[in-house]
Design a protein around this motif. Structure first.
Motif, PDB file in Angstrom:
ATOM      1  N   ALA A   1       6.357   6.784 -17.801  1.00  0.00           N
ATOM      2  CA  ALA A   1       5.082   6.284 -17.260  1.00  0.00           C
ATOM      3  C   ALA A   1       4.828   6.860 -15.868  1.00  0.00           C
ATOM      4  N   ALA A   2       5.892   6.942 -15.059  1.00  0.00           N
ATOM      5  CA  ALA A   2       5.726   7.489 -13.698  1.00  0.00           C
ATOM      6  C   ALA A   2       5.360   8.966 -13.783  1.00  0.00           C
ATOM      7  N   GLY A   3       6.057   9.703 -14.667  1.00  0.00           N
ATOM      8  CA  GLY A   3       5.765  11.134 -14.839  1.00  0.00           C
ATOM      9  C   GLY A   3       4.354  11.337 -15.377  1.00  0.00           C
TER      10      GLY A   3
ATOM     11  N   ARG B   1      -1.372   5.321  -8.512  1.00  0.00           N
ATOM     12  CA  ARG B   1      -0.361   4.328  -8.127  1.00  0.00           C
ATOM     13  C   ARG B   1       0.549   4.085  -9.321  1.00  0.00           C
ATOM     14  N   THR B   2       1.806   3.902  -9.061  1.00  0.00           N
ATOM     15  CA  THR B   2       2.744   3.543 -10.128  1.00  0.00           C
ATOM     16  C   THR B   2       2.753   2.026 -10.298  1.00  0.00           C
ATOM     17  N   GLU B   3       3.169   1.599 -11.486  1.00  0.00           N
ATOM     18  CA  GLU B   3       3.169   0.162 -11.767  1.00  0.00           C
ATOM     19  C   GLU B   3       4.539  -0.444 -11.533  1.00  0.00           C
ATOM     20  N   ARG B   4       4.577  -1.740 -11.492  1.00  0.00           N
ATOM     21  CA  ARG B   4       5.846  -2.445 -11.328  1.00  0.00           C
ATOM     22  C   ARG B   4       5.960  -3.550 -12.363  1.00  0.00           C
ATOM     23  N   ALA B   5       7.189  -3.861 -12.680  1.00  0.00           N
ATOM     24  CA  ALA B   5       7.449  -4.958 -13.604  1.00  0.00           C
ATOM     25  C   ALA B   5       6.938  -6.263 -13.006  1.00  0.00           C
TER      26      ALA B   5
ATOM     27  N   ALA C   1       5.111  10.038   2.897  1.00  0.00           N
ATOM     28  CA  ALA C   1       6.437  10.604   2.621  1.00  0.00           C
ATOM     29  C   ALA C   1       6.800  10.362   1.171  1.00  0.00           C
ATOM     30  N   THR C   2       7.717  11.163   0.669  1.00  0.00           N
ATOM     31  CA  THR C   2       8.336  10.850  -0.617  1.00  0.00           C
ATOM     32  C   THR C   2       9.817  11.199  -0.583  1.00  0.00           C
ATOM     33  N   GLY C   3      10.606  10.429  -1.298  1.00  0.00           N
ATOM     34  CA  GLY C   3      12.001  10.799  -1.507  1.00  0.00           C
ATOM     35  C   GLY C   3      12.062  11.961  -2.487  1.00  0.00           C
ATOM     36  N   ILE C   4      13.081  12.798  -2.339  1.00  0.00           N
ATOM     37  CA  ILE C   4      13.269  13.933  -3.261  1.00  0.00           C
ATOM     38  C   ILE C   4      14.716  13.912  -3.755  1.00  0.00           C
ATOM     39  N   GLY C   5      14.931  13.103  -4.791  1.00  0.00           N
ATOM     40  CA  GLY C   5      16.269  13.052  -5.379  1.00  0.00           C
ATOM     41  C   GLY C   5      16.646  14.385  -5.987  1.00  0.00           C
ATOM     42  N   ALA C   6      15.644  15.147  -6.442  1.00  0.00           N
ATOM     43  CA  ALA C   6      15.895  16.446  -7.080  1.00  0.00           C
ATOM     44  C   ALA C   6      16.637  17.396  -6.146  1.00  0.00           C
TER      45      ALA C   6
ATOM     46  N   SER D   1      26.084  10.453  -9.639  1.00  0.00           N
ATOM     47  CA  SER D   1      25.206  10.147 -10.770  1.00  0.00           C
ATOM     48  C   SER D   1      24.056   9.275 -10.280  1.00  0.00           C
ATOM     49  N   TYR D   2      22.858   9.659 -10.632  1.00  0.00           N
ATOM     50  CA  TYR D   2      21.677   8.896 -10.204  1.00  0.00           C
ATOM     51  C   TYR D   2      21.233   7.965 -11.335  1.00  0.00           C
ATOM     52  N   PHE D   3      21.015   8.561 -12.511  1.00  0.00           N
ATOM     53  CA  PHE D   3      20.455   7.792 -13.624  1.00  0.00           C
ATOM     54  C   PHE D   3      21.539   7.501 -14.659  1.00  0.00           C
TER      55      PHE D   3
ATOM     56  N   PHE E   1       9.609  21.033  -0.705  1.00  0.00           N
ATOM     57  CA  PHE E   1       9.308  19.805   0.046  1.00  0.00           C
ATOM     58  C   PHE E   1       7.806  19.523   0.001  1.00  0.00           C
ATOM     59  N   PHE E   2       7.186  19.886  -1.130  1.00  0.00           N
ATOM     60  CA  PHE E   2       5.749  19.641  -1.337  1.00  0.00           C
ATOM     61  C   PHE E   2       4.922  20.211  -0.180  1.00  0.00           C
ATOM     62  N   ASP E   3       5.426  21.301   0.426  1.00  0.00           N
ATOM     63  CA  ASP E   3       4.738  21.954   1.557  1.00  0.00           C
ATOM     64  C   ASP E   3       4.500  21.001   2.734  1.00  0.00           C
TER      65      ASP E   3
ATOM     66  N   THR F   1       0.805  -1.230   0.000  1.00  0.00           N
ATOM     67  CA  THR F   1       0.000   0.000   0.000  1.00  0.00           C
ATOM     68  C   THR F   1       0.837   1.279   0.000  1.00  0.00           C
ATOM     69  N   ARG F   2       2.112   1.216   0.366  1.00  0.00           N
ATOM     70  CA  ARG F   2       2.869   2.456   0.431  1.00  0.00           C
ATOM     71  C   ARG F   2       2.998   3.058  -0.975  1.00  0.00           C
ATOM     72  N   ARG F   3       3.070   4.364  -0.996  1.00  0.00           N
ATOM     73  CA  ARG F   3       3.277   5.085  -2.249  1.00  0.00           C
ATOM     74  C   ARG F   3       3.894   6.410  -1.899  1.00  0.00           C
ATOM     75  N   SER F   4       4.396   7.102  -2.887  1.00  0.00           N
ATOM     76  CA  SER F   4       4.943   8.424  -2.622  1.00  0.00           C
ATOM     77  C   SER F   4       3.812   9.407  -2.399  1.00  0.00           C
TER      78      SER F   4
HETATM   79  C1  LIG Z   1      15.528   8.170  -3.373  1.00  0.00           C
HETATM   80  C2  LIG Z   1      14.278   8.634  -4.069  1.00  0.00           C
HETATM   81  C3  LIG Z   1      14.251   9.859  -4.703  1.00  0.00           C
HETATM   82  C4  LIG Z   1      13.089  10.323  -5.309  1.00  0.00           C
HETATM   83  N1  LIG Z   1      13.065  11.573  -5.861  1.00  0.00           N
HETATM   84  C5  LIG Z   1      11.885  12.101  -6.280  1.00  0.00           C
HETATM   85  C6  LIG Z   1      11.815  13.449  -6.700  1.00  0.00           C
HETATM   86  O1  LIG Z   1      12.820  14.186  -6.732  1.00  0.00           O
HETATM   87  N2  LIG Z   1      10.603  13.954  -7.045  1.00  0.00           N
HETATM   88  C7  LIG Z   1       9.458  13.183  -7.023  1.00  0.00           C
HETATM   89  O2  LIG Z   1       8.383  13.724  -7.313  1.00  0.00           O
HETATM   90  N3  LIG Z   1       9.502  11.892  -6.646  1.00  0.00           N
HETATM   91  C8  LIG Z   1      10.680  11.335  -6.272  1.00  0.00           C
HETATM   92  N4  LIG Z   1      10.736  10.031  -5.845  1.00  0.00           N
HETATM   93  C9  LIG Z   1       9.549   9.193  -5.901  1.00  0.00           C
HETATM   94  C10 LIG Z   1       9.593   8.224  -7.090  1.00  0.00           C
HETATM   95  O3  LIG Z   1       9.241   8.900  -8.268  1.00  0.00           O
HETATM   96  C11 LIG Z   1       8.624   7.084  -6.782  1.00  0.00           C
HETATM   97  O4  LIG Z   1       9.126   6.341  -5.692  1.00  0.00           O
HETATM   98  C12 LIG Z   1       8.416   6.119  -7.956  1.00  0.00           C
HETATM   99  O5  LIG Z   1       7.825   6.780  -9.055  1.00  0.00           O
HETATM  100  C13 LIG Z   1       7.544   4.927  -7.547  1.00  0.00           C
HETATM  101  O6  LIG Z   1       6.287   5.379  -7.066  1.00  0.00           O
HETATM  102  P1  LIG Z   1       5.785   5.102  -5.574  1.00  0.00           P
HETATM  103  O7  LIG Z   1       6.806   5.625  -4.625  1.00  0.00           O
HETATM  104  O8  LIG Z   1       4.494   5.871  -5.474  1.00  0.00           O
HETATM  105  O9  LIG Z   1       5.602   3.630  -5.414  1.00  0.00           O
HETATM  106  C14 LIG Z   1      11.915   9.521  -5.293  1.00  0.00           C
HETATM  107  C15 LIG Z   1      11.955   8.265  -4.686  1.00  0.00           C
HETATM  108  C16 LIG Z   1      13.114   7.819  -4.077  1.00  0.00           C
HETATM  109  C17 LIG Z   1      13.124   6.476  -3.404  1.00  0.00           C
END
Ligand SMILES: Cc1cc2nc3c(=O)[nH]c(=O)nc-3n(C[C@H](O)[C@H](O)[C@H](O)COP(=O)(O)O)c2cc1C
Length: 225
Positions: A95-97, A209-213, A165-170, A79-81, A124-126, A11-14
């Motif tokens: 697809a995620a975008g 929700r995002t998809e997975r392989a 919560a969400t990660g913010i690699g940006a 480097s991330y990607f 930080f998405f407020d 159930t977790r998601r960003s």
């Molecule tokens: C380390 C990390 C960095 C991420 N950076 C961003 C980001 O900069 N901006 C964003 O909108 N989502 C970010 N995300 C969220 C991913 O896009 C998201 O985890 C992925 O699309 C899968 O979706 P879900 O988390 O809803 O399952 C990040 C996730 C992780 C784990």
């Protein structure tokens, strides 16, 4: 809470929109302790979690807004990607975008709409709480792997306690800005941020929700027959 692990993982998601409800410090400390329980090579326990709220978080968000307004160049400290991105991974990224922008009603050609959503990363998405995650600069790729496990434990603990919560690699694009603003030690570099709070379940960006392989796309099982 009584979530099973399977349930949490499923159930977790960003979460990219939050209510203004605060997150109690003891709940965040529990998330941080969960993060530190992650296994790591030689038990080095890499990574630091700098937890910000209130005026300190607002100050950082202001500094990041200023950096964007000044067109401060993005700095890739790690480097991330892959570059160039292979086609099959590009498809996943798209697809995620697409899922996010469709939920928000932002069209494929709406460059301003996409830019505005991207800028939300730097606010930080407020969220009421922002975490800056750093690692020592001299750590190798394996230590990044370890830190990833810590991040997952943090995210799962947040979900388990009823937060989103969400990660913010940006955030790493402005690593030096964050570093200077928070006076972080020179030997630490910014890996990512985390936005943390109570999910706003009515917000469109939290509705997809995002998809997975599928299993057979990323596994091989041998010797089971
Ligand atoms: C380390 C990390 C960095 C991420 N950076 C961003 C980001 O900069 N901006 C964003 O909108 N989502 C970010 N995300 C969220 C991913 O896009 C998201 O985890 C992925 O699309 C899968 O979706 P879900 O988390 O809803 O399952 C990040 C996730 C992780 C784990």
């Amino acid at each position: 809470m009584s979530h099973t692990l399977d349930n949490l993982l499923e159930t977790r998601r960003s979460t990219r929109a939050f209510t203004s409800d605060p997150v109690p410090r003891d709940a965040i400390e529990r998330m941080c302790r969960a993060a530190r329980r992650a296994p790591s090579g030689a038990n080095l326990q890499p990574g630091q979690f700098h937890v910000l709220t209130g005026s300190v978080l607002r100050g950082l968000v202001r500094a990041l807004k200023y950096a964007q307004e000044q067109n401060t160049p993005h700095v890739a400290e790690y480097s991330y990607f892959p570059s160039p991105m292979p086609a099959e991974l590009k498809a996943r990224q798209r697809a995620a975008g697409y899922a996010l922008y469709t939920a928000l009603g932002v069209g494929r050609r709406d460059v301003d709409g996409r830019r505005a959503q991207f800028a939300r990363n730097y606010a930080f998405f407020d969220a009421p709480v922002g975490v800056v995650v750093t690692i020592r600069r001299d750590m190798g790729k394996g230590c990044f792997m370890d830190l990833g496990m810590s991040l997952m434990s943090f995210l799962l603990s947040a979900e388990d306690q009823g937060f989103g919560a969400t990660g913010i690699g940006a955030l790493a694009n402005y690593g030096p800005v964050v570093q200077n603003h928070l006076c972080l030690p020179d030997d630490e570099m910014v890996v990512c941020g985390i936005a943390l709070g109570v999910a706003d379940d009515t917000a469109p960006e939290n509705q997809f929700r995002t998809e997975r392989a599928g299993l057979n796309e990323f596994t091989s099982f041998r010797g089971f027959d």
